[in-house]
Design a protein around this motif. Structure first.
Motif, mmCIF file in Angstrom:
data_model
loop_
_atom_site.group_PDB
_atom_site.id
_atom_site.type_symbol
_atom_site.label_atom_id
_atom_site.label_comp_id
_atom_site.label_asym_id
_atom_site.label_seq_id
_atom_site.Cartn_x
_atom_site.Cartn_y
_atom_site.Cartn_z
ATOM 1 N N LYS A 266 -78.356 71.449 122.123
ATOM 2 C CA LYS A 266 -78.872 71.756 120.786
ATOM 3 C C LYS A 266 -77.714 72.114 119.846
ATOM 4 O O LYS A 266 -77.663 71.668 118.691
ATOM 5 N N ILE A 267 -76.795 72.926 120.343
ATOM 6 C CA ILE A 267 -75.659 73.365 119.522
ATOM 7 C C ILE A 267 -74.791 72.169 119.124
ATOM 8 O O ILE A 267 -74.426 72.004 117.962
ATOM 9 N N ILE A 268 -74.478 71.311 120.098
ATOM 10 C CA ILE A 268 -73.625 70.148 119.797
ATOM 11 C C ILE A 268 -74.345 69.217 118.817
ATOM 12 O O ILE A 268 -73.758 68.769 117.831
ATOM 13 N N GLU A 269 -75.628 68.970 119.061
ATOM 14 C CA GLU A 269 -76.377 68.093 118.146
ATOM 15 C C GLU A 269 -76.489 68.698 116.754
ATOM 16 O O GLU A 269 -76.464 67.977 115.752
ATOM 17 N N GLY A 270 -76.584 70.012 116.705
ATOM 18 C CA GLY A 270 -76.672 70.679 115.403
ATOM 19 C C GLY A 270 -75.385 70.561 114.603
ATOM 20 O O GLY A 270 -75.400 70.503 113.375
ATOM 21 N N LEU A 271 -74.261 70.539 115.315
ATOM 22 C CA LEU A 271 -72.959 70.527 114.636
ATOM 23 C C LEU A 271 -72.354 69.133 114.536
ATOM 24 O O LEU A 271 -71.428 68.905 113.766
ATOM 25 N N GLY A 272 -72.853 68.215 115.358
ATOM 26 C CA GLY A 272 -72.235 66.886 115.366
ATOM 27 C C GLY A 272 -73.159 65.880 116.012
ATOM 28 O O GLY A 272 -74.323 65.767 115.643
ATOM 29 N N GLN A 273 -72.617 65.192 117.033
ATOM 30 C CA GLN A 273 -73.388 64.116 117.652
ATOM 31 C C GLN A 273 -73.263 64.212 119.164
ATOM 32 O O GLN A 273 -72.202 64.573 119.693
ATOM 33 N N LEU A 274 -74.331 63.872 119.873
ATOM 34 C CA LEU A 274 -74.312 63.893 121.340
ATOM 35 C C LEU A 274 -74.379 62.447 121.843
ATOM 36 O O LEU A 274 -75.258 61.696 121.429
ATOM 37 N N TYR A 275 -73.435 62.046 122.670
ATOM 38 C CA TYR A 275 -73.457 60.670 123.201
ATOM 39 C C TYR A 275 -74.413 60.537 124.388
ATOM 40 O O TYR A 275 -75.058 59.535 124.574
ATOM 41 N N PHE A 276 -74.412 61.530 125.248
ATOM 42 C CA PHE A 276 -75.346 61.510 126.377
ATOM 43 C C PHE A 276 -75.541 62.926 126.881
ATOM 44 O O PHE A 276 -74.741 63.825 126.577
ATOM 45 N N HIS A 277 -76.606 63.125 127.622
ATOM 46 C CA HIS A 277 -76.882 64.423 128.222
ATOM 47 C C HIS A 277 -77.355 64.174 129.652
ATOM 48 O O HIS A 277 -78.546 64.065 129.909
ATOM 49 N N GLY A 278 -76.403 64.045 130.535
ATOM 50 C CA GLY A 278 -76.709 63.790 131.937
ATOM 51 C C GLY A 278 -75.966 62.568 132.452
ATOM 52 O O GLY A 278 -75.946 61.524 131.812
#
Lengths: 404, 404
Positions: A266-278
């Motif tokens: 949530k924190i990373i997505e809130g501040l930027g972009q997430l490429y994958f989670h897992g």
């Protein structure tokens, strides 16, 4: 929900989304050992810079030695002895010779050197040549190794003794290398205590900061340790912004599984972009990679065994990418000392100890029930078992990847 | 005359005559990366220090779940949610459960954890268990990884991320490592000029000091550079005595062939003992090893290509021995990309560049006429060709040894 990718996809994402840090710094030649070259090196001189002898012997005219032998030596007048570092205006004419040590300058006129073993010094100012010499024998010509304009070492090469010696031979005493990436390390978790403390029941020591610092150093990076941050979303976010500002890559350990309080995604997505989670691999599945403030951010689960593999496999790959060097870890083939069971559809990393016997390399798998890190002490390498593999029998040939 | 030994004999002489430096120093844990451990590490606590859950789920009595299924769930009263880092005096009794996150402390009374995926939260304070759990499932027991008195890492182990993480898990924040050996480097020769200078005819740059410093650093040693010493027997002897006084190992470059002014052997014999003078290998034959002032002294010929191989093969072996670590360079099998001719009775080292294709590792030999170092830039590894080998055909399988 987790967006799970395969290990191969992680490498592709790293390759596609990140580029090397282009800042270079100039350092003294021998301080560049293990660093990555940031300039193309082009020779601007001849090496060697003069014709020199490859042997201790006599500089002669090859034509003077034709037909000579042990029984009928060619007798030549010894005009002098060349000293190392000396390059006088000397001349070998027919019927004469000069003594030249290995590496010494060959006087003009000569076109061959006869090894001392095939000569006899008569002690009266003459030398007997016992074996004919071909033109150019035992000769190292000016520019034989390097000529001006020749490309010697390319940008991106990691510098070791061969390269450092080569640069020295070209007179290069200062060299441009890429700046070392700075890896920021944040540990999150209310259960964590400093390693110097004895954990109370329910607490655990902050093991991962030490592991992640080691991995950064092993990969040739610098590090900045942000310590243990309590499970407070705002505080973690603030620390992450600071770290992405000060570092080239941030590793956040803890808080990346799907359990309570795990809010790293949530924190990373809130501040930027997430490429994958897992990542579909064991251990270390709840790993995420994103970008904040233009900098890569890895979220790594708190589990110390998982953090060990994820950082050795994927974080090192990203540090290598940022460092501008593409050399990958050494892989070898070994024989598995015992069977390893399959993991039903999830790829797996297993640490191994290596043993070199007279005729083969043996990989002893390190099996740990809890997968904590303590049992991994002494791991030399790891093996990778694909998701479709149904287990490996004792004696199987496996590819092992060194951890350092 | 040279007392020539085989490469194998050199390794035996190193093994027999030198021992590791026993001085230890205590450093901060993460400063110990790549250093050699100088103490045996014995655990004095349990890891983990409490029973903990391997999964996010519910701590239950296994007997409460027997016979349950998707259609007939076992209904348990949720007594609370354990937080990470929390270890309250809680108790699971028959008919009740606690939520426990991965790594969280399991309350007493419980003997199994059911993964959250196999449960349903009815939102009314009860949880449905959809799958029976065996006793001990998803449980990590106190001491599963480590018990007090267990040997964790032995003296002599080089420390990398697995060991550093393991030491952190034991609460060890300072660790005893062996002092790094100090390598003294002396270059001799009237023909040598500093690498920053343009050599006059007959002069050459002092390449070997840079190469030898790199090798010392690559092997994890410190170095002390004594610069260029002119070919003056007294001056060289004086410098050698000073260097053996200040260092653990001295490398003297230049002055070890049988030519004019080459008096290194005489100097070493005058001050101490010479083990051999000459190795039956190319390049680097005129290499000597002795002992002065109780310290090892290598005499290495001035030839930069020879100095490169001798220092990478034999000097690194000696530094490893002095460092107390016996791990040897990684060896791999590769396919030779072109034929290599034999060398008529003298063993030979040939540098190779490695290329990893999809299915094999290819070794490209680096052939240099003069054997100077500049052509070796980019060498990844070397191959060794025994004296009885009559050359190797293109496509031969060769063993390659990494240079770093």
């Amino acid at each position: 929900m987790l967006t799970v990718v395969s290990p191969e996809e992680v490498f592709e994402i790293i390759e596609k989304n990140f580029t090397k840090i282009n800042d270079a710094e100039e350092v003294n030649l021998t301080d560049a050992v293990g660093r990555t070259l940031a300039e193309d090196i082009i020779a601007n001189e001849y090496i060697p810079s003069f014709d020199r002898s490859a042997m201790d012997g006599y500089a002669v005219l090859a034509s003077d030695t034709f037909g000579c032998s042990d029984s009928i030596p060619a007798i030549l007048r010894l005009k002098g002895r060349i000293q190392m570092g000396e390059c006088l205006e000397l001349n070998v004419s027919s019927g004469s010779c000069y003594y030249v040590p290995t590496g010494g300058a060959i006087p003009s006129g000569a076109d061959a050197v006869v090894m001392i073993e095939y000569t006899e010094d008569y002690g009266d100012g003459t030398i007997g040549i016992l074996k004919p010499a071909a033109k150019g024998s035992n000769y190292v010509f000016k520019g034989d190794d390097v000529k001006p304009g020749q490309a010697i070492i390319s940008k991106g090469k990691k510098l070791y003794s061969a390269e450092i010696g080569s640069l020295a031979s070209l007179g290069i005493s200062r060299v441009k290398v890429y700046r070392k990436p700075v890896v920021g390390i944040i540990s999150t978790g209310d259960e964590l205590v400093d390693i110097t403390k004895t954990p109370l029941p329910g607490q655990v020591r902050n093991i991962n900061s030490s592991t992640l610092i080691s991995v950064a150093l092993e990969a040739g990076a610098l590090y900045k340790d942000y310590g243990i941050i309590e499970d407070d979303e705002d505080l973690i976010a603030k620390t992450l912004v600071k770290a992405t500002d000060e570092c080239d890559l941030v590793l956040m350990s803890g808080g990346s599984s799907a359990g309570d309080k795990d809010n790293a995604a949530k924190i990373i997505e809130g501040l930027g972009q997430l490429y994958f989670h897992g990542i579909a691999v064991k251990p270390g599945k709840p790993t995420m990679l994103g970008v904040v403030n233009g900098k890569a951010v890895f979220g790594i689960a708190g589990h110390p065994g998982g953090a060990y593999f994820i950082s050795n496999v994927f974080v090192k790959a990203l540090i290598n990418k940022l460092s501008g060097q593409s050399e990958s870890a050494a892989k070898r083939t070994a024989v598995l000392s015992e069977a390893v069971s399959s993991n039903h559809g999830r790829a797996q990393y297993i640490a191994v100890k290596l043993e070199q016997t007279d005729d083969k390399l043996i990989a002893h798998p390190i099996i740990s029930k809890s997968g904590l890190i303590t049992n991994l002490a002494g791991a030399d390498a790891y093996i990778y078992i694909g998701r479709d593999c149904e287990g490996l029998a004792k004696g199987s040939l496996v590819e092992v990847t060194n951890v350092i």
